[in-house]
Structure formats: structure tokens, C-alpha cells
Design a protein around this motif. Sequence first.
Motif, PDB file in Angstrom:
ATOM      1  N   VAL A 238      35.727 -18.186  23.560  1.00 36.86           N
ATOM      2  CA  VAL A 238      35.101 -19.350  22.919  1.00 36.86           C
ATOM      3  C   VAL A 238      35.763 -19.636  21.586  1.00 36.86           C
ATOM      4  O   VAL A 238      36.088 -20.795  21.263  1.00 36.86           O
ATOM      5  CB  VAL A 238      33.584 -19.108  22.735  1.00 36.86           C
ATOM      6  CG1 VAL A 238      32.999 -20.116  21.766  1.00 36.86           C
ATOM      7  CG2 VAL A 238      32.876 -19.192  24.076  1.00 36.86           C
ATOM      8  N   PHE A 239      35.998 -18.598  20.812  1.00 36.27           N
ATOM      9  CA  PHE A 239      36.653 -18.805  19.518  1.00 36.27           C
ATOM     10  C   PHE A 239      38.134 -19.128  19.688  1.00 36.27           C
ATOM     11  O   PHE A 239      38.729 -19.817  18.842  1.00 36.27           O
ATOM     12  CB  PHE A 239      36.435 -17.584  18.627  1.00 36.27           C
ATOM     13  CG  PHE A 239      35.050 -17.507  18.056  1.00 36.27           C
ATOM     14  CD1 PHE A 239      34.708 -18.236  16.931  1.00 36.27           C
ATOM     15  CD2 PHE A 239      34.073 -16.756  18.688  1.00 36.27           C
ATOM     16  CE1 PHE A 239      33.421 -18.203  16.427  1.00 36.27           C
ATOM     17  CE2 PHE A 239      32.778 -16.710  18.195  1.00 36.27           C
ATOM     18  CZ  PHE A 239      32.448 -17.434  17.055  1.00 36.27           C
ATOM     19  N   GLY A 240      38.740 -18.652  20.791  1.00 35.51           N
ATOM     20  CA  GLY A 240      40.108 -19.056  21.084  1.00 35.51           C
ATOM     21  C   GLY A 240      40.223 -20.553  21.308  1.00 35.51           C
ATOM     22  O   GLY A 240      41.138 -21.207  20.800  1.00 35.51           O
ATOM     23  N   VAL A 241      39.290 -21.116  22.071  1.00 34.09           N
ATOM     24  CA  VAL A 241      39.287 -22.564  22.303  1.00 34.09           C
ATOM     25  C   VAL A 241      39.020 -23.315  21.008  1.00 34.09           C
ATOM     26  O   VAL A 241      39.677 -24.318  20.701  1.00 34.09           O
ATOM     27  CB  VAL A 241      38.237 -22.935  23.371  1.00 34.09           C
ATOM     28  CG1 VAL A 241      38.060 -24.447  23.427  1.00 34.09           C
ATOM     29  CG2 VAL A 241      38.652 -22.411  24.721  1.00 34.09           C
ATOM     30  N   LEU A 242      38.044 -22.828  20.234  1.00 37.30           N
ATOM     31  CA  LEU A 242      37.733 -23.489  18.963  1.00 37.30           C
ATOM     32  C   LEU A 242      38.960 -23.513  18.050  1.00 37.30           C
ATOM     33  O   LEU A 242      39.287 -24.547  17.452  1.00 37.30           O
ATOM     34  CB  LEU A 242      36.574 -22.772  18.280  1.00 37.30           C
ATOM     35  CG  LEU A 242      36.162 -23.301  16.896  1.00 37.30           C
ATOM     36  CD1 LEU A 242      35.752 -24.769  16.983  1.00 37.30           C
ATOM     37  CD2 LEU A 242      35.032 -22.453  16.309  1.00 37.30           C
ATOM     38  N   GLY A 243      39.648 -22.384  17.943  1.00 36.31           N
ATOM     39  CA  GLY A 243      40.850 -22.330  17.112  1.00 36.31           C
ATOM     40  C   GLY A 243      41.935 -23.256  17.613  1.00 36.31           C
ATOM     41  O   GLY A 243      42.613 -23.927  16.824  1.00 36.31           O
TER      42      GLY A 243
END
Length: 379
Positions: A238-243
Motif C-alpha cells: 500500500v505504501f509502495g503504491v502511495l510512494g
Amino acid sequence: MLGNFVIACGVMVVPACLNDLTAALQVPVAVGGQLISLAALVMMIGAPALAAACAGWDRRRLLVFALVWFGLGHALSALMPSFASLLPVRAATVLGAALYTPQAAAAIGVMVPAAQRGRAITFVFLGWSLASVLGMPLAAAVGETWGWRWAFAAVAVLSLAAAAGLWRCMPDGVKPAALSRANWREVFTRPVLVAMVAVTALSSASQFVIYSYMAPYYRGVLGAGTAEISALFLWFGVFGVLGQVLASRHIDRIGAHVAVAIGLVLMVASLLVWPLGVSLLSMAAVLVPWGLACFATNSAQQARLGQAAPALAPALMAMNSSAMYLGQVVGAASGGALISASGYGGLHLAALGWMLAALACSLWLSWFMVWREQRAHHV
């Protein structure tokens, strides 16, 4: 972007299913990690070699062929009865990944205006971060519940579906300019370009010291079960996509050099506090900076190379992918050696050393380019 999603699912399926795969094929975790190292070695060599061999091909046909090859390879892999038979099939399968990812970036680079190139390339690489949200957690859940063969079969189906979609949507006639031997020689002899590629290799080595063995680490050190392992992969993704979304939105404004530096600093922060991840909740907190930076940094690297020498983009994208896979070879192999020698305790220190080297190289590169521009302006 969908093709990159499938490619990433296939690359990540081994670390996601490593617990079941090693148990089913009766090999130690460190030996199972050789699947990651060998695949990365093949992709490292294959990316530039295939880029040179297929330079004149229409990219629609080339990219569809890569996805079909990748899908059939995963289908065959799911049928292999032993680790020894799986190893060469896996090596052949990932040639599709070596071909697809850099050539997709090079193709989109010639399909959009120069002012939108950075954003377009980072968007195409959004597929990798989406795979970390959906593909890796699902592969881990499938592998832990029904077995690694079903996870490989799912990648095969997705690959063939993506190939059909790409054939339908992508126009004919996309052919980046073929590169001469002089062009390839220039890629290897320009210090700035070599330094940019070195940043990718170093940061990739750092990440794969730990990333290759995350599933066994979560189970062996944190005592996580199937649901918890999948949840941690999902959280990271999820944080990979956000980044990646943030990078795609802002990279043309802040510049690729700054985006890379921010990403490397965030990953250093995660590795510094890694020993604090002693529970599922604390590990989730430790993963946040790394997740934000993981895929965004690689996309920014691709954009930085595409902007530094647009005419050399096909070769540079292939070399950058090759450097990423070189890092995976070094990271997975060194991580496996550390686990065999002393367990999981020293993994974060080895990863931190590689990441600090990547940050130092990137900062020097940024300083050098600013100095060169100021000197040229003065002259």
C-alpha cells in the motif's frame, strides 16, 4: 503498466511462496533463495543482450511476445517435480521479464512528449508497486494455503490475459531508434550514466538482502502466521503504491535527482530502525519509509536516465534493469549466506551498508551534475 504488474507478480512470486516452496521441494530456505539469485542473474545479462538483439522490432509485438513467454514459463514451472528441474525452467521464464520492463519504459518514452516523459515512465512502473499491494500478498496467501504451484499457475493466467490486452490497446509502429555499437559504447563510457546505473545496483542489493527472505523472516523471527505474513506484504505494498503515485505526480516539478535522494534517505531510515521491529505492529511501522521509497526510487532512476540521454533510452533502460537484477543477485546471495552462517540477525546491517553506498553515490552524482552545468554556463 498492466504488463509490468504481471511481470512484477512473477518476479515476486518466489519470495512470496518461499515457505511452501522450500517445504514442498524439501530444500533449505537459503537453497530456495537460489531461485531468486539465478533469475536475477539471467535478467541482469538478458536485459541489455535482448535490447541489442531486438532493437529493430515493433514494440507491440515484442512486448506481447515477452508476456506470452513469461506466462507459458510459469505454467511449465508449476508442473516441475523437483527443485533441480524447476531451476532451469525458472531461468528461461524470466527472460520475458528481462525483455519486457526496460522495453516498455523505452517504448512509452517515445510515445509521449518530452515534457511528460518523467511522469509517463513512472506511471508505467506503477505496475510494480501495484503488484506489491495485490500480487505479493495474494501469492503469499495462495502459497501458504494451497501451495506454490497454484500461485505460479495464477501468474501464467495473468500473463496471457495481459498479453491479449496489450495486443488490443497498443498501436503498431512504435520503434525507438536502433542503437549502434557507438551508442552502446557511449553508455558504458560516460561516467555520469555509469554512476546513475550504479545507484540502482547498490540500492537493489540493499533491499534484496532482506526482501528475498521476508516471508521466512516474518515466520521465523516474528512468529507470523499465513494471515499476518500476507497482511505485512499488503501493508508494504500500500505504501509502495502511495510512494509511486506521489513520485509520478511530483517528479517533473522537483526533479528526478531530488526524488531519488528522498527515496534513498527514507530506505536508510527503515534499515536504521529495523531492530525495533520486534512485533507485527512495530514491524509495520518500520516498513512505512521503505515502502514509500521502494518502487518510487527505481522509477525516478529510470526517469533520471531517460532525461539525461533520451537518444540512448533503450540501452539505458536495459542497463538500469540489468543493474537492478545485479543487485538482486548480490542481495539474495549475500542474504542467504548470512542466514546460513548466523541466522537473520545481521541482515539489516548488510542492507544498510549497501544503501548508504547508494546514497553517497547519488549525492555525488547530483553535486557533479550541478557543478558541470554551472561550469558550462560560466564558459
